[in-house]
Design a protein around this motif. Structure first.
Motif, mmCIF file in Angstrom:
data_model
loop_
_atom_site.group_PDB
_atom_site.id
_atom_site.type_symbol
_atom_site.label_atom_id
_atom_site.label_comp_id
_atom_site.label_asym_id
_atom_site.label_seq_id
_atom_site.Cartn_x
_atom_site.Cartn_y
_atom_site.Cartn_z
ATOM 1 N N PRO A 1 -9.265 1.710 1.295
ATOM 2 C CA PRO A 1 -8.231 0.700 1.032
ATOM 3 C C PRO A 1 -8.699 -0.498 0.206
ATOM 4 O O PRO A 1 -7.861 -1.251 -0.298
ATOM 5 N N VAL A 2 -10.023 -0.705 0.065
ATOM 6 C CA VAL A 2 -10.517 -1.938 -0.553
ATOM 7 C C VAL A 2 -9.980 -2.140 -1.970
ATOM 8 O O VAL A 2 -9.373 -3.168 -2.284
ATOM 9 N N LEU B 1 -7.645 -0.389 -3.483
ATOM 10 C CA LEU B 1 -6.223 -0.054 -3.604
ATOM 11 C C LEU B 1 -5.363 -0.833 -2.616
ATOM 12 O O LEU B 1 -4.229 -0.442 -2.333
ATOM 13 N N ILE B 2 -5.900 -1.935 -2.106
ATOM 14 C CA ILE B 2 -5.236 -2.651 -1.024
ATOM 15 C C ILE B 2 -3.828 -3.116 -1.405
ATOM 16 O O ILE B 2 -2.889 -3.027 -0.603
ATOM 17 N N ARG B 3 -3.661 -3.544 -2.640
ATOM 18 C CA ARG B 3 -2.338 -4.003 -3.072
ATOM 19 C C ARG B 3 -1.369 -2.838 -3.245
ATOM 20 O O ARG B 3 -0.185 -2.935 -2.882
ATOM 21 N N ASP B 4 -1.840 -1.714 -3.794
ATOM 22 C CA ASP B 4 -0.986 -0.543 -3.980
ATOM 23 C C ASP B 4 -0.524 0.030 -2.643
ATOM 24 O O ASP B 4 0.650 0.375 -2.469
ATOM 25 N N ILE B 5 -1.472 0.149 -1.711
ATOM 26 C CA ILE B 5 -1.133 0.689 -0.396
ATOM 27 C C ILE B 5 -0.164 -0.242 0.324
ATOM 28 O O ILE B 5 0.819 0.200 0.926
ATOM 29 N N ALA B 6 -0.428 -1.542 0.235
ATOM 30 C CA ALA B 6 0.441 -2.516 0.900
ATOM 31 C C ALA B 6 1.864 -2.438 0.351
ATOM 32 O O ALA B 6 2.846 -2.437 1.111
ATOM 33 N N GLY B 7 1.981 -2.354 -0.972
ATOM 34 C CA GLY B 7 3.307 -2.283 -1.578
ATOM 35 C C GLY B 7 4.035 -0.999 -1.216
ATOM 36 O O GLY B 7 5.238 -1.018 -0.926
ATOM 37 N N ASP B 8 3.309 0.121 -1.218
ATOM 38 C CA ASP B 8 3.926 1.417 -0.921
ATOM 39 C C ASP B 8 4.357 1.524 0.534
ATOM 40 O O ASP B 8 5.403 2.095 0.849
ATOM 41 N N LEU B 9 3.543 0.953 1.436
ATOM 42 C CA LEU B 9 3.864 1.039 2.864
ATOM 43 C C LEU B 9 4.678 -0.170 3.337
ATOM 44 O O LEU B 9 5.007 -0.261 4.525
ATOM 45 N N ASP B 10 4.963 -1.088 2.418
ATOM 46 C CA ASP B 10 5.792 -2.261 2.704
ATOM 47 C C ASP B 10 5.180 -3.143 3.796
ATOM 48 O O ASP B 10 5.854 -3.536 4.752
ATOM 49 N N VAL C 1 -3.145 -4.317 5.647
ATOM 50 C CA VAL C 1 -3.896 -3.152 5.164
ATOM 51 C C VAL C 1 -5.385 -3.379 5.392
ATOM 52 O O VAL C 1 -6.128 -2.453 5.736
ATOM 53 N N GLY C 2 -5.845 -4.621 5.226
ATOM 54 C CA GLY C 2 -7.244 -4.928 5.500
ATOM 55 C C GLY C 2 -7.627 -4.619 6.931
ATOM 56 O O GLY C 2 -8.759 -4.221 7.221
ATOM 57 N N LEU C 3 -6.670 -4.756 7.833
ATOM 58 C CA LEU C 3 -6.939 -4.452 9.240
ATOM 59 C C LEU C 3 -7.135 -2.951 9.477
ATOM 60 O O LEU C 3 -7.636 -2.556 10.527
ATOM 61 N N LEU C 4 -6.743 -2.113 8.506
ATOM 62 C CA LEU C 4 -7.045 -0.684 8.621
ATOM 63 C C LEU C 4 -8.556 -0.469 8.637
ATOM 64 O O LEU C 4 -9.057 0.470 9.261
ATOM 65 N N SER D 1 -16.134 -10.698 3.410
ATOM 66 C CA SER D 1 -15.719 -10.843 2.007
ATOM 67 C C SER D 1 -15.398 -9.500 1.348
ATOM 68 O O SER D 1 -14.439 -9.392 0.570
ATOM 69 N N TYR D 2 -16.190 -8.463 1.651
ATOM 70 C CA TYR D 2 -16.023 -7.193 0.938
ATOM 71 C C TYR D 2 -14.668 -6.543 1.214
ATOM 72 O O TYR D 2 -14.089 -5.908 0.321
ATOM 73 N N THR D 3 -14.149 -6.676 2.428
ATOM 74 C CA THR D 3 -12.852 -6.083 2.748
ATOM 75 C C THR D 3 -11.770 -6.584 1.797
ATOM 76 O O THR D 3 -10.856 -5.839 1.432
#
Length: 410
Positions: free
Chosen positions: A42-43, A45-54, A60-63, A244-246
């Motif tokens: 997810p690191v 692609l965090i924005r893409d995953i967040a947008g797709d899963l709403d 998503v970072g908590l994944l 920070s890395y997440t």
């Protein structure tokens, strides 16, 4: 590191490790590569995953932190269960579960299903990471254990070079779901290679590799106080890193002003990690305490530079500072992995698998704590992430200098 690699050895290996053994170490590195690539999937692609899963980017970072919590809770019992079967079997089963998790991620229709895929992979994460370093150590003479461990950890560095930026780039081209399927196919290939790499060979060290509970010697006891101290130091370091890395994509985008720089700086992070892993190999076999001190100092310096990159300045200056910071940070953290893992195995005497399971549990606690703390700080300002990483990095450096938790060679 001075000198060159002997003919027939893989990068990160030392003269004295023959070509067939180097190839087996490369396969073990491949197993580390696919597991780490999915762990940090997810690191980038965090924005893409967040947008797709709403959902929000913080959720998503908590994944990642949730993955770490599950791994931390189940590592010790699953490694105890895995001790009843050959290491080869336990590692192959771990990779099989990873394939299932990757397919589930690709098929996710919502955040809950994506979370289930993360839990599935986390269930056997500790088994793989507790057994992979002892498996590598069993393939080589004792004087090359640090080098073999660094070679296998090179797979994690390769995940940072190719895996994380690669999945980010591929995800931008074909979507993150299809990218998860590509990763599943790679995991299947690695699984078949592992079946070959860990098959019994004669009566040497590699033959013991396939025995259940391999790595334990009668009469040898783990120095638990020393192991737990070292694991405690590692927890703080990993917390500092994943804090920070997440949220790497968020930090880089805010510093540079463009999301397009995320892939490039992830590649820089990974390349530096590969260099750090390679350079630390022989030094870890010769002077482990010095290796630990240098890597911790570099980690704190890299995080400090990343915080400085937030200071208003011409864009080219911010890019340069961010690039140097990411390189120093990535190289140091990648080098720290072999240093601490090898130290745990040295302190473990004849029971490296069990001691490694405790270390891996601590590692996951650090990931969970860092990701969760990062999510909380992200709500205030992204600059607080590297600042907090610096503070924790300095704490680790101080403990390494004062307590000297990394054992000297006997």
């Amino acid at each position: 590191m001075s000198g060159t690699t002997a003919p027939g050895t893989a990068p990160g290996t030392a003269p004295g490790i023959d070509a067939p053994t180097a190839l087996r170490l490369a396969v073990l590195a491949g197993a580390a590569f696919v597991y780490v690539t999915f762990e940090v999937f997810p690191v980038g692609l965090i924005r893409d995953i967040a947008g797709d899963l709403d959902v929000t980017a913080a959720r998503v970072g908590l994944l990642i932190s949730g993955y770490a919590v599950v791994a931390a809770l189940v590592t010790v019992p699953t490694v105890a269960l895995a001790a009843r079967v050959p290491r080869r079997t336990a590692l192959v089963v771990s990779l099989g579960v990873l394939v299932v998790a990757e397919v589930l991620a690709a098929a996710s229709t919502g955040f809950a299903m994506m979370a289930v895929s993360r839990v599935a992979a986390a269930l056997t994460h500790g088994v793989l990471w507790s057994l992979i370093a002892p498996a590598a150590a069993a393939l080589v003479p004792r004087e090359h254990v640090g080098t073999a461990t660094a070679a296998v950890f090179g797979g994690a560095s390769l995940a940072a070079i190719v895996g994380s930026p690669g999945t980010t780039l591929i995800g931008e081209l074909i979507g993150w779901r299809a990218t998860a399927l590509v990763l599943a196919a790679a995991t299947v290939a690695v699984t078949y290679a592992l079946l070959w790499a860990l098959r019994p060979r004669g009566t040497g060290p590699a033959a013991r590799e396939d025995g259940a509970g391999a790595g334990r010697a009668a009469g040898e006891r783990i120095d638990w106080p020393a192991v737990l101290t070292l694991c405690g130091v590692a927890v703080v370091l990993v917390t500092a890193h994943f804090l920070s890395y997440t949220y790497f994509a968020v930090i880089v985008t805010e510093v540079t002003g463009t999301p397009g720089s995320v892939v490039a700086l992830l590649a820089v992070f990974g390349l530096a990690g590969a260099a750090g892993t390679y350079l630390i190999g022989r030094h870890n076999d010769r002077a482990p305490q010095r290796a630990a001190t240098v890597t911790m100092a570099a980690f704190a310096a890299g995080a400090g530079l990343l915080a400085l990159a937030f200071v208003p300045a011409p864009r080219v200056v911010q890019y340069t500072v961010a690039g140097i910071a990411v390189a120093v940070w990535g190289g140091a953290f990648a080098a720290a992995g072999p240093v601490f893992q090898t130290a745990v195995m040295r302190l473990a005497a004849g029971d490296a698998d069990r001691a490694s399971s405790v270390y891996v549990t601590g590692f996951q606690v650090g990931i969970a704590g860092g990701s969760a703390l990062g999510a909380a700080l992200l709500g205030r300002s992204a600059i607080w992430l590297p600042v907090a990483s610096v503070v924790l990095g300095v704490v680790v450096l101080a403990v390494v200098l004062v307590r000297r938790p990394v054992p000297a060679l006997s």
